[in-house]
Enzyme design. Structure first.
Site, mmCIF file in Angstrom:
data_model
loop_
_atom_site.group_PDB
_atom_site.id
_atom_site.type_symbol
_atom_site.label_atom_id
_atom_site.label_comp_id
_atom_site.label_asym_id
_atom_site.label_seq_id
_atom_site.Cartn_x
_atom_site.Cartn_y
_atom_site.Cartn_z
ATOM 1 N N GLU A 218 0.838 -1.203 0.000
ATOM 2 C CA GLU A 218 0.000 0.000 0.000
ATOM 3 C C GLU A 218 0.874 1.255 0.000
ATOM 4 O OE1 GLU A 218 -1.740 2.046 3.704
ATOM 5 O OE2 GLU A 218 -3.276 0.608 3.100
ATOM 6 N N ASP B 181 -5.992 -3.524 -2.679
ATOM 7 C CA ASP B 181 -6.026 -2.073 -2.865
ATOM 8 C C ASP B 181 -4.690 -1.565 -3.386
ATOM 9 O OD1 ASP B 181 -4.804 -2.660 -0.402
ATOM 10 O OD2 ASP B 181 -5.409 -0.748 0.491
#
Length: 416
Positions: free
Chosen positions: A92, A153
């Site tokens: 991330e 993500d």
């Protein structure tokens, strides 16, 4: 009477610094050399030599990005969160930083960030495996991958940053890598859930649970920025991305009874049933906090003419209502009861700036939140970093997203 050239030059620089001239946005078109110049600031190319250099440097400067790189990024491209015991790096963090480098037109750091990620998170081959989500100090004191599971993500942000970098910098290698990564996400991190359709799972494994008489999937709404999906629909038109957006709308509408996003939600389907129901996540409960704040951030960044924009804003109205009533944001909210607790860190206020502007909140309210963020950023960045005291990593990341958008350093178009 003509003004001296240096006065005219200073006036231009002042205009740029006060944002009266355009800055680069990843959403600008760059399909031809002429459009590419416009995307990177055609007006720079039309200025005399020295003036062009000064003007373009002023337009590209992003002090908060420079502060971030000084505090959290090594020369080799590794982003470190010093607040964790492992002093870890995550997929991330690497992917977010690549997006910020793209916005800042910082190709040198972009290249380093991606090279470090491939080498250390993907075993040197992005075509063979998805990046591991966590790298850092392991239990035995050595350094390496701590958790090899992926994070969807991060993979979406990796793919988006690569695709835009390939377009803006005319680098076919990045475009190809974006497509390779998306193909893996589609196979490993998207599941066809009964009653929802193709849905983004948080990782390639560990989030699909089978009980004695039902199946349950754990989901994270904050993992899915809709503008990225729109870009993927163009990059990979045969992929599941439009359907994933439809599923996301159903998830959001089914898990926000009081207008608040949850950090984690669960979707449960009885054996043999063709559809299921949303239930409280067994591990995280009904709490919306440090994960959920990004759901409001992504919603605010979604263009108003996107079909999902209005439904998202309606589903997430609760946090703005608290802010309007009390002038402050809570650290957490019970999404079932609406009960709010604690005082939010300044990063939450930064994350809400796009939402407030998109929701047409009163100007004084927006300005008050902006001032709060600016004051806190100035305070924490003025402090000397030590081994035990570091600036709040996550708050600064949220500020890069929220303040960068509010300052129009980037905006997304209807097609991502």
């Amino acid at each position: 009477m003509l003004k001296p050239r240096h006065s005219k030059r200073q006036e231009l620089l002042n205009l740029i610094r006060t944002r009266m001239l355009p800055t680069v946005r990843p959403s600008d078109s760059a399909r031809t050399p002429r459009h590419a110049l416009r995307a990177l600031g055609l007006w720079c190319a039309l200025l005399p030599g020295a003036m062009a250099q000064d003007a373009c440097s002023a337009a590209a400067a992003w002090p908060l990005w420079e502060q971030f790189t000084q505090r959290f990024m090594q020369d080799d491209g590794r982003v470190i969160d010093y607040t964790t015991a492992q002093q870890h790096s995550t997929s991330e963090g690497q992917s977010y930083a690549m997006f910020f480098a793209l916005v800042a037109r910082d190709r040198a750091r972009f290249d380093k960030l991606w090279a470090w990620s491939i080498t250390n998170l993907a075993g040197g081959d992005i075509g063979a495996r998805l990046p591991a989500w966590q790298w850092g100090r392991k239990a035995d004191g050595s350094w390496g991958v701590v958790d090899a599971n992926s994070a969807s993500d991060a993979n979406l942000w990796f793919a988006y940053a690569l695709a835009e970098a390939g377009r803006v910098w005319h680098e076919p290698r990045y475009t190809a890598q974006a497509r390779t990564l998306l193909a893996q996400v589609a196979v490993q991190e998207v599941a066809d859930l009964p009653g929802l359709g193709p849905t983004l799972l948080p990782a390639s494994k560990g989030f699909a649970l089978r009980g004695p008489d039902s199946r349950t999937w754990r989901l994270n709404p904050s993992y899915l920025p809709v503008p990225l999906l729109r870009a993927f629909e163009k990059i990979d038109p045969q992929g599941p991305w439009k359907a994933v957006g439809t599923s996301f709308q159903r998830v959001l509408e089914g898990t926000t009874p009081k207008g608040f996003a949850a950090d984690w939600v669960a979707y449960q389907v009885p054996e043999g049933a063709t559809r299921g129901a949303f239930v409280t996540d067994s591990e995280k409960g009904d709490i919306g906090s440090y994960d959920a704040i990004r759901t409001y951030l992504w919603a605010g960044m979604t263009p108003r003419n996107d079909p999902l924009a209005a439904p998202m804003m309606k589903s997430l109205r609760g946090l703005e209502a608290i802010l309007a009533r009390t002038g402050a944001l809570p650290e957490s909210v019970n999404t079932a009861s609406g009960e709010a607790k604690g005082a939010a860190p300044f990063g939450f206020y930064a994350a809400m700036l796009p939402y407030l502007e998109t929701a047409a909140a009163p100007g004084p309210r927006v300005q008050a939140q902006r001032q709060r963020v600016e004051q806190e950023l100035a305070r924490v960045l003025a402090e000397r970093a030590t081994a035990t005291q570091q600036p709040p990593y996550y708050d600064i990341v949220l500020s890069l997203f929220g303040m960068g958008w509010a300052d129009r350093r980037y905006r997304f178009t209807r097609t991502g």
